[in-house]
Design a protein around this motif. Structure first.
Motif: not given
Length: 244
Positions: A23-38
């Motif tokens: 449920g917290f994936a949208p919060i951490f998604a900006p800190f990923t790159r190249n489609g890596a899991p959040a």
């Protein structure tokens, strides 16, 4: 009051994250790159957290028991001459970095939680020992003399007078050991111990900042909560000992 409310809210968010990290994936998604899991999903973060806390709890308990026993021994008339030796023994963990202890323990104990427990145990001896020593040695002589005048035996004076008076200071040492051990335990994942270091290391190896933030945030929040919890217990013990 505001600080307690913020701490309670932070604790609630942490619990929600541990139970349902997706449920917290949208919060951490900006800190990923190249489609890596959040979110780190290789091992449940809740499971790693519980394992991490169990390891730290065992290390703090062992450190406290041994350090307190040494402090009691060297504050007795028969053991005062062993104070330098006790200080040397308890300082070993601070002399050798935990990484060095792991390197020495792995060939003997193998990979897993064992070497990490040894490293945390050794590292946590000194804070508890020095605080217990200070608490037992720095007491009003009139109090112990009154206890002696009441006919209490040395054992009774220790358990009924000296240790209760020294408890707030002993708890301070335990707090320092717990907080230090909580952070240090993350390196245990380098030798296959199940700790939150697994999440951080996975993030570093894959250049996934989201994983690093997750592992670091969980450790950091728990460290603050443990620190505040111990401080509350210390204040209660100080009031009971008349040292508030």
């Amino acid at each position: 009051m505001i600080g307690r409310a913020i701490l309670a809210l932070t604790g609630a968010l942490l619990l929600a994250f541990l139970i349902s990290p997706a449920g917290f994936a949208p919060i951490f998604a900006p800190f990923t790159r190249n489609g890596a899991p959040a979110i780190y999903v290789q091992t449940p973060i809740l499971s790693l957290t519980l394992s991490h806390l169990a390891l730290v709890g065992a290390a703090v308990l062992l450190s406290t028991v041994i350090a307190l026993a040494l402090a009691i021994a060297v504050t007795r008339p028969a053991g005062q001459e062993f104070l330098p030796l006790a200080r040397t023994v308890t300082a070993v963990g601070q002399t050798f970095p935990p990484v060095a202890v792991l390197a020495l323990a792995v060939p003997v104990m193998g990979f897993g939680a064992g070497p990490t427990l040894v490293a945390l145990f050794l590292y946590g001896l000194l804070p508890v020992f020095e605080n217990a020593l200070a608490g037992l040695a720095d007491q009003d002589p009139r109090v112990t003399e009154a206890a002696r005048g009441m006919g209490l035996t040395p054992r009774q004076r220790l358990w009924q007078v000296e240790l209760p008076l020294a408890l707030p200071v002993i708890l301070t040492g335990m707090r320092l050991t717990a907080v230090i051990s909580l952070g240090t335990a993350t390196i245990g994942s380098t030798v296959a111990a199940r700790t939150l270091g697994e999440v951080i290391i996975a993030g570093l190896l894959s250049s996934n900042t989201a994983f690093v933030l997750q592992g670091g945030a969980v450790v950091g929040i728990i460290a603050v909560m443990i620190h505040e919890g111990f401080q509350a217990i210390e204040a209660m013990a100080a009031r009971r000992a008349g040292r508030a």
